[in-house]
Write an enzyme that holds these catalytic residues in place. Structure first.
Site, PDB file in Angstrom:
ATOM      1  CG  ASN A   7      -1.947   1.250   1.309  1.00 25.70           C
ATOM      2  OD1 ASN A   7      -1.781   1.917   0.604  1.00 25.70           O
ATOM      3  ND2 ASN A   7      -2.678   1.050   2.436  1.00 25.70           N
ATOM      4  NE  ARG A  91      -5.921   1.870  -0.111  1.00 25.31           N
ATOM      5  CZ  ARG A  91      -6.119   3.082   0.511  1.00 25.31           C
ATOM      6  NH1 ARG A  91      -4.911   3.608   1.178  1.00 25.31           N
ATOM      7  NH2 ARG A  91      -7.138   3.805   0.547  1.00 25.31           N
ATOM      8  CG  HIS A 180     -13.035   3.913   3.575  1.00 28.37           C
ATOM      9  ND1 HIS A 180     -13.800   4.758   4.123  1.00 28.37           N
ATOM     10  CD2 HIS A 180     -11.825   4.301   3.748  1.00 28.37           C
ATOM     11  CE1 HIS A 180     -13.008   5.655   4.668  1.00 28.37           C
ATOM     12  NE2 HIS A 180     -11.915   5.391   4.448  1.00 28.37           N
ATOM     13  NE  ARG A 241     -10.776  13.632   3.348  1.00 27.45           N
ATOM     14  CZ  ARG A 241     -10.587  12.287   3.288  1.00 27.45           C
ATOM     15  NH1 ARG A 241     -11.432  11.346   4.032  1.00 27.45           N
ATOM     16  NH2 ARG A 241      -9.164  11.871   3.204  1.00 27.45           N
ATOM     17  CD  GLU A 384      -8.780  -0.709   4.371  1.00 31.06           C
ATOM     18  OE1 GLU A 384      -8.331  -0.441   5.486  1.00 31.06           O
ATOM     19  OE2 GLU A 384      -8.874   0.080   3.409  1.00 31.06           O
TER      20      GLU A 384
END
Ligand code: ADP
Length: 399
Positions: A7, A91, A180, A241, A384
């Protein structure tokens, strides 16, 4: 077969080497400050002491070279030769509309990844650099790309089209993509396993609540709606955010504060969310502490965050015509009983009742709803890397 999961971020690289016979992690590591002074690798081989490498790493290729050396290192490594790595899973953040699943990387895939840089200018370039570095260092190994967006490609048009002139979708592919996806897919599959039912018969809402947060409606195993959008800015309020808001606020503030596009983007992505509201922190542990000390803006941030999550859960239950399972995952979802309780307050009307005692859990697969709850509420730590390794194994085995 051993699968190496990679990743790549702009200055970081996370990796895991997983033995798929038994899905056992053999080694795990993190490279930080690639291309910056102070580069270092923290490498942990299962059953051995941590190995720290502090050495200049001018680019991802150099970092990867040192990672591969660490993996086969006689003293600190997990395997004796790179030949023991069967395949590499990468990823990749954005697959655009080109990829609705994971795929074996070839020249056509690389071209499509380059094309999608426009949609994820911060994330896709380091992913591509990571793939190229692996190709150089392990030219004969099969590699697979696993996309954050792919799981959401089943979302129907009425949920992914924005109510804007249609030409922007046609010309620029402006639409909801969602993110996600690997996490939502993993926890929804695990949730089905925990109920003992076929995922095809379940209506699941998965809440990935971390620094970045998103919620997905998973109907019969497919994502049918998700809260993040064209970018990860839409949906829930997050650490920094803003999430959903009236878009007219943007030109209003730009004019008042004389802001550039770059500045307003930074404000919405980095200075908003629970940090912006509270003025305290983007970390929910700090907010909990401030809340306990009577900081009203911290309390406001926590309540606002929980309310947004609640609204999405109810909306998704309505879209699917019911909800059988509600899942909490990621840093906050896995570790914060108080936030789960705040979110679930009021959801009794949907048949979801949390059990206070069972909810007092952190970071392990658990059902936290009470006996009479129609909806099974669960905590499931996301994984993940394992999902990426599983997809990689499946693709290379079918070749
Ligand atoms: P990322 O989106 O960066 O992958 P994570 O999923 O690791 O983030 O989640 C990180 C967030 O989880 C932190 O910002 C923190 O607010 C929250 N978190 C982690 N542990 C706890 C805890 N024990 N209590 C409350 N919040 C926590």
């Amino acid at each position: 077969m051993n699968i190496l999961v990679i990743n790549c971020g702009s200055s970081s690289l996370k990796y895991q080497l997983i033995d798929m016979n038994g899905e056992e992690v053999l080694a795990i590591g993190l490279v930080e400050r690639i291309g910056i002074e102070g580069s270092r690798i923290k490498h942990d081989t299962t059953g051995k002491e941590r190995y720290i490498i502090e050495e200049p790493m001018k680019d991802h290729r150099k970092a990867l070279e040192l990672v591969l050396n660490a993996i086969v290192d006689e003293e600190h490594g997990a395997i004796s030769s790179l030949d023991e790595i069967g395949a590499v899973g990468h990823r990749v953040v954005h697959g655009g509309e080109d990829f609705s699943g994971s795929i074996i990387i070839d020249e056509n895939v690389m071209e499509a990844l380059e094309k999608n840089v426009e949609l994820a200018p911060l994330h896709n370039p380091p992913n591509i650099i990571g793939i190229n570095a692996c190709k150089e260092l392990m030219p004969n190994i099969q590699m697979v790309a696993v996309f954050d967006t792919a799981f959401h490609q089943t979302i129907p048009a009425e949920n992914y089209i924005y109510a804007l002139p249609f030409e922007y979708y046609e010309k620029y592919k402006v639409r909801k993509y969602g993110f996600h996806g690997t996490s939502h897919k993993y926890v929804s599959q695990r949730a089905a396993e925990m109920t003992g039912k076929d995922i095809k018969d379940l209506k699941i809402v998965t809440c990935h609540l971390g620094n970045g947060s998103s919620i997905t409606a998973v109907d019969g195993g497919e994502s049918i709606d998700t809260s993040m959008g064209f970018t990860p800015l839409e949906g829930l309020a997050m650490g920094t955010r803003c999430g959903d808001m009236d878009p007219a606020i943007i030109p209003f503030i730009m004019e008042k504060e004389n802001m550039s596009i770059e500045e307003v983007n930074k404000m919405l992505n980095k200075k908003s969310g629970v940090l912006g509201i509270s003025g305290v922190s983007s970390d929910f542990r700090d907010l909990d502490e401030a809340d306990e000390q009577g900081n009203e803006r911290a309390t406001l941030a926590l309540n606002l965050f929980a309310n947004r999550v609640k609204k999405y859960i109810a909306a998704y239950a309505a879209q699917m015509g019911g909800i059988d399972v509600l899942v909490f995952t990621a840093g906050l979802g896995e570790n914060s009983p108080s936030m789960r309780e705040r979110i679930c307050k009021g959801l009794e009307c949907l048949g979801a009742t949390i059990d206070k005692e069972l909810n007092n859990v952190r970071g392990k697969d658990t059902i936290i709803s009470n006996e009479s709850s129609k909806v099974k509420i669960m905590v499931i730590p996301t994984n993940e890397e394992l999902m990426i390794a599983r997809d990689t194994l499946e693709l290379v085995s079918n070749r």
